[in-house]
Every structure is written in structure tokens, then in C-alpha cells.
Motif scaffolding. Structure first.
Motif, PDB file in Angstrom:
ATOM      1  N   GLY A   1       0.783  -1.220   0.000  1.00 58.97           N
ATOM      2  CA  GLY A   1       0.000   0.000   0.000  1.00 58.97           C
ATOM      3  C   GLY A   1       0.815   1.270   0.000  1.00 58.97           C
ATOM      4  N   VAL A   2       2.140   1.149  -0.048  1.00 60.81           N
ATOM      5  CA  VAL A   2       2.962   2.361  -0.072  1.00 60.81           C
ATOM      6  C   VAL A   2       2.707   3.155  -1.350  1.00 60.81           C
ATOM      7  N   THR A   3       2.286   2.471  -2.423  1.00 64.21           N
ATOM      8  CA  THR A   3       1.793   3.123  -3.627  1.00 64.21           C
ATOM      9  C   THR A   3       0.465   2.496  -4.013  1.00 64.21           C
ATOM     10  N   LEU A   4      -0.421   3.299  -4.583  1.00 66.74           N
ATOM     11  CA  LEU A   4      -1.737   2.838  -5.025  1.00 66.74           C
ATOM     12  C   LEU A   4      -2.054   3.463  -6.380  1.00 66.74           C
ATOM     13  N   ALA A   5      -2.822   2.738  -7.196  1.00 70.67           N
ATOM     14  CA  ALA A   5      -3.306   3.295  -8.457  1.00 70.67           C
ATOM     15  C   ALA A   5      -4.640   2.650  -8.786  1.00 70.67           C
ATOM     16  N   ALA A   6      -5.640   3.459  -9.061  1.00 66.48           N
ATOM     17  CA  ALA A   6      -6.927   2.949  -9.509  1.00 66.48           C
ATOM     18  C   ALA A   6      -6.796   2.528 -10.971  1.00 66.48           C
ATOM     19  N   VAL A   7      -7.145   1.291 -11.280  1.00 64.48           N
ATOM     20  CA  VAL A   7      -6.856   0.748 -12.612  1.00 64.48           C
ATOM     21  C   VAL A   7      -8.110   0.426 -13.422  1.00 64.48           C
ATOM     22  N   GLY A   8      -9.286   0.840 -12.957  1.00 64.59           N
ATOM     23  CA  GLY A   8     -10.496   0.486 -13.678  1.00 64.59           C
ATOM     24  C   GLY A   8     -10.848  -0.971 -13.467  1.00 64.59           C
ATOM     25  N   ASP A   9     -11.730  -1.481 -14.279  1.00 64.31           N
ATOM     26  CA  ASP A   9     -12.207  -2.858 -14.121  1.00 64.31           C
ATOM     27  C   ASP A   9     -11.212  -3.832 -14.748  1.00 64.31           C
ATOM     28  N   ALA A  10     -10.442  -4.511 -13.916  1.00 66.35           N
ATOM     29  CA  ALA A  10      -9.398  -5.417 -14.402  1.00 66.35           C
ATOM     30  C   ALA A  10      -9.851  -6.868 -14.485  1.00 66.35           C
ATOM     31  N   ASN A  11     -11.072  -7.181 -14.065  1.00 66.85           N
ATOM     32  CA  ASN A  11     -11.536  -8.583 -14.088  1.00 66.85           C
ATOM     33  C   ASN A  11     -12.961  -8.737 -14.594  1.00 66.85           C
ATOM     34  N   ASN A  12     -13.457  -7.706 -15.301  1.00 67.34           N
ATOM     35  CA  ASN A  12     -14.751  -7.783 -15.970  1.00 67.34           C
ATOM     36  C   ASN A  12     -15.921  -8.074 -15.029  1.00 67.34           C
ATOM     37  N   ASP A  13     -15.883  -7.488 -13.818  1.00 64.12           N
ATOM     38  CA  ASP A  13     -17.041  -7.625 -12.921  1.00 64.12           C
ATOM     39  C   ASP A  13     -17.785  -6.308 -12.770  1.00 64.12           C
ATOM     40  N   ASN A  14     -17.454  -5.332 -13.634  1.00 63.46           N
ATOM     41  CA  ASN A  14     -18.110  -4.027 -13.641  1.00 63.46           C
ATOM     42  C   ASN A  14     -17.860  -3.224 -12.367  1.00 63.46           C
ATOM     43  N   THR A  15     -16.750  -3.516 -11.693  1.00 67.75           N
ATOM     44  CA  THR A  15     -16.355  -2.775 -10.504  1.00 67.75           C
ATOM     45  C   THR A  15     -14.916  -2.306 -10.681  1.00 67.75           C
ATOM     46  N   PRO A  16     -14.624  -1.040 -10.420  1.00 70.05           N
ATOM     47  CA  PRO A  16     -13.247  -0.567 -10.573  1.00 70.05           C
ATOM     48  C   PRO A  16     -12.315  -1.236  -9.572  1.00 70.05           C
ATOM     49  N   ASP A  17     -11.105  -1.530 -10.010  1.00 69.58           N
ATOM     50  CA  ASP A  17     -10.143  -2.272  -9.194  1.00 69.58           C
ATOM     51  C   ASP A  17      -8.954  -1.387  -8.829  1.00 69.58           C
ATOM     52  N   LEU A  18      -7.987  -1.977  -8.127  1.00 66.71           N
ATOM     53  CA  LEU A  18      -6.922  -1.198  -7.512  1.00 66.71           C
ATOM     54  C   LEU A  18      -5.599  -1.935  -7.602  1.00 66.71           C
ATOM     55  N   ALA A  19      -4.528  -1.235  -7.955  1.00 67.35           N
ATOM     56  CA  ALA A  19      -3.179  -1.786  -7.891  1.00 67.35           C
ATOM     57  C   ALA A  19      -2.480  -1.246  -6.658  1.00 67.35           C
ATOM     58  N   ALA A  20      -1.795  -2.128  -5.934  1.00 65.56           N
ATOM     59  CA  ALA A  20      -1.108  -1.744  -4.708  1.00 65.56           C
ATOM     60  C   ALA A  20       0.323  -2.248  -4.746  1.00 65.56           C
ATOM     61  N   GLY A  21       1.269  -1.372  -4.474  1.00 67.42           N
ATOM     62  CA  GLY A  21       2.669  -1.761  -4.433  1.00 67.42           C
ATOM     63  C   GLY A  21       3.050  -2.357  -3.094  1.00 67.42           C
ATOM     64  N   ALA A  22       3.897  -3.388  -3.138  1.00 69.01           N
ATOM     65  CA  ALA A  22       4.475  -4.006  -1.935  1.00 69.01           C
ATOM     66  C   ALA A  22       5.972  -4.136  -2.183  1.00 69.01           C
ATOM     67  N   PRO A  23       6.725  -3.032  -2.125  1.00 68.80           N
ATOM     68  CA  PRO A  23       8.109  -3.034  -2.611  1.00 68.80           C
ATOM     69  C   PRO A  23       9.082  -3.865  -1.785  1.00 68.80           C
ATOM     70  N   PHE A  24       8.721  -4.223  -0.546  1.00 67.46           N
ATOM     71  CA  PHE A  24       9.638  -5.004   0.281  1.00 67.46           C
ATOM     72  C   PHE A  24       9.220  -6.460   0.395  1.00 67.46           C
ATOM     73  N   ALA A  25       8.307  -6.895  -0.469  1.00 65.92           N
ATOM     74  CA  ALA A  25       7.961  -8.315  -0.531  1.00 65.92           C
ATOM     75  C   ALA A  25       9.137  -9.111  -1.078  1.00 65.92           C
ATOM     76  N   ASP A  26       9.159 -10.395  -0.761  1.00 69.40           N
ATOM     77  CA  ASP A  26      10.283 -11.267  -1.143  1.00 69.40           C
ATOM     78  C   ASP A  26       9.821 -12.406  -2.053  1.00 69.40           C
ATOM     79  N   PRO A  27       9.298 -12.131  -3.230  1.00 65.02           N
ATOM     80  CA  PRO A  27       8.814 -13.205  -4.098  1.00 65.02           C
ATOM     81  C   PRO A  27       9.933 -14.149  -4.497  1.00 65.02           C
ATOM     82  N   GLY A  28       9.649 -15.446  -4.432  1.00 65.47           N
ATOM     83  CA  GLY A  28      10.658 -16.430  -4.800  1.00 65.47           C
ATOM     84  C   GLY A  28      11.879 -16.410  -3.918  1.00 65.47           C
TER      85      GLY A  28
END
Length: 301
Positions: free
Chosen positions: A140-167
Motif C-alpha cells: 500500500g505504499v503506492t496505489l493506483a486505480a486501474v479500472g475494471d481489471a476482471n470484468n465484474d463491472n467494478t473498478p479495481d486497484l493496484a497496490a505496491g508491496a516493494p519489500f515483498a520477497d517473491p521467490g
């Protein structure tokens, strides 16, 4: 491979209040100015515009309250406080309007706090849903409204997690696209390098691929080719994850993030008699200087 122009102005975003949001920021674009005062100090740590909340045909403002540990909604017309929403012990570190996610015909909004994203009703300030990151992710340190990203007619949200450790890659970072309806995960973009901190720099950009959906621009400021921190920028579709544009810096021609007040690369653009050194607190246009285009991929999971 195609070389970018020396002064590539890729996008601009709103960081100053009451400017024309479709034009380049300049002193001539200032429409109104007044002092916003919070009751608890440090008002204005984070700001965002939101749709007209009091039906006066003027856009209004989301403003983090600092010590108040909440968010003010201010009238865009004259600066009065329309609403205050307490967020508990954690101050907001990011804010964005989302659109109407609960079908009450009122624009809702989201706040990033300490490792948590909250969706909030624009009508009455109640929490609609919240999503917490894993310990230390900084979700949540960064957020961006991205519109409907999954076709459910509801606007969606992108959230940054810069200190996550994927893989297992420490601080590689992630960007998580969350359902505006309930906060559930739609997709993830995962960093691929240790200390990449993907998600630390992210903003919405107007539709680049003519699919009638806005896209995401993502900064990768620590990317290095031979040389130090040459930088890289992606533009991706939040809808399907495709990479629309990739700009790689080089040692001779690095990608430099600079702003309207950061004049050392663009000259004295605001006529203040000085060419300043870029600083995190500077505001205005973001310009990406230099770099080369190529088709390097970004992993979508």
C-alpha cells in the motif's frame, strides 16, 4: 532496438492542487489557492483528487491528516472540511480515488497505511474492505486505480508491496491488482531481482494500447546495465498483464526520474532563476530522460 528522444516526456501526474490535470503544470494553470489547515498538524502528507463529493460541480481533495491518523475530504471550491475519516493508529502513506465500488453512486477511495490497503466508502467513511500484506511487505505504499481489471463491472486497484520477497528474493517487490469489490487478489507482478523494490514507483497512465482502459507505468530505478543504477521503466496493462512499453537506461544515457521543479536536466522550467537538484519532495511533471526501447519481458504470475 529503437533509441528514445533525449527529452522523452512520457507522462505527468497530479501532485499539486488545483492545476489543469490535462495540461503541463505551470504557474499559469493555477486556478485557485488557499491554505488547508488540519486540526492535528501535518495535514497534506499525501493528497489525491476525488470526484465532486458535495454536488457543487467542483472536484474535491483527499488529504492525509498526519498526526490526525486519518483522511480529510476538503471542498475543492473553498477548502472547507467535508468529512474526516479516522484510520486508527496508522497514518495514510498513499491515497487514491477508486470510483464507485459498492454501487451507491458515490465515488469511493482507498488508503495505504502501514502494510495495509483499505477501501473506504465515499458516502459515509465506513471501511468496505481491507487487505494486509505479509510482515515487512510495505503493501500500500503506492496505489493506483486501474479500472475494471476482471470484468465484474467494478473498478479495481493496484497496490505496491516493494519489500515483498517473491521467490525468496529479498525486497524484489510486488504489485498486486486487487478486486475493488472485496479486495481479493486478481493478479501479481513480481520483481525478479534482489532489492528491485518493484512497486515503489507506480502511477496510472492514459490508455496506450487503445483498449479503452488506462495502463500502469512502473519505475525500476535500481535496474543496472553496465554502470550504476541506469534505471528502467515499464508500461503494463493492468487488465491482462501485457508489457506495452519498456525503456532501459544505459550508463551513457540513464533513465532519470525528474520533476517540474527538478531543473538540472530540463533547464529553469519554472523561471525561478535556478536549476535545482532532484529531490523526493519536489512536485509537478515527471519526465523520463533518455533510455532505449526494447522488448524485455516482465514476469506476470
Amino acid at each position: 532496438m529503437k533509441t528514445a528522444n533525449t527529452s522523452l516526456i512520457l507522462f505527468s501526474f497530479l501532485v499539486a492542487i488545483f492545476v489543469s490535470i490535462t495540461e503541463t503544470v505551470s504557474a499559469q494553470d493555477l486556478l485557485a489557492e488557499f491554505k488547508l489547515e488540519g486540526h492535528f498538524g501535518q495535514v497534506g502528507d499525501e493528497v489525491a483528487v476525488i470526484h465532486d463529493m458535495n454536488n457543487d460541480q467542483v472536484i474535491d481533495l483527499l488529504v492525509a491528516g498526519g498526526e490526525a491518523q486519518g483522511v480529510f475530504i476538503y471542498s475543492g471550491a473553498e477548502g472547507s472540511i467535508l468529512q474526516f475519516v479516522s484510520l486508527g493508529p496508522d497514518p495514510a502513506v498513499s491515497l487514491t480515488a477508486m470510483g464507485d465500488v459498492n454501487n451507491d453512486s458515490v465515488t469511493d477511495w482507498a488508503a495505504g497505511t502501514t502494510n495495509k490497503v483499505r477501501a473506504v466508502s465515499g458516502a459515509d467513511g465506513t471501511e468496505l474492505w481491507s487487505v494486509a500484506g505479509d510482515p515487512g511487505d510495505a503493501l500500500g505504499v503506492t496505489l493506483a486505480a486501474v479500472g475494471d481489471a476482471n470484468n465484474d463491472n467494478t473498478p479495481d486497484l493496484a497496490a505496491g508491496a516493494p519489500f515483498a520477497d517473491p521467490g525468496g528474493k529479498q525486497y524484489a517487490g510486488e504489485i498486486r491488482v486487487l478486486s475493488g469489490a472485496d479486495g481479493s487478489l486478481i493478479r501479481k507482478f513480481k520483481g525478479r531481482r534482489v532489492n528491485q523494490t518493484l512497486g515503489s514507483v507506480m502511477e496510472l497512465i492514459r490508455d496506450l494500447n487503445n483498449d479503452s482502459r488506462d495502463d500502469l507505468i512502473i519505475g525500476d530505478p535500481h535496474y543496472s546495465q553496465p554502470g550504476s543504477n541506469t534505471g528502467r521503466v515499464y508500461v503494463i496493462s493492468a487488465y491482462d498483464g501485457s508489457v506495452l512499453l519498456n525503456i532501459n537506461g544505459t550508463a551513457a544515457n540513464p533513465v532519470i526520474w525528474t520533476s517540474f521543479n527538478d531543473d538540472s536536466y530540463l533547464g529553469d522550467t519554472i523561471n525561478d532563476g535556478a536549476a535545482t537538484t532532484p529531490a523526493p519532495s519536489d512536485a509537478g511533471n515527471i519526465n523520463i530522460i533518455g533510455g532505449t526501447f526494447d522488448a524485455t519481458d516482465l514476469h506476470l504470475y
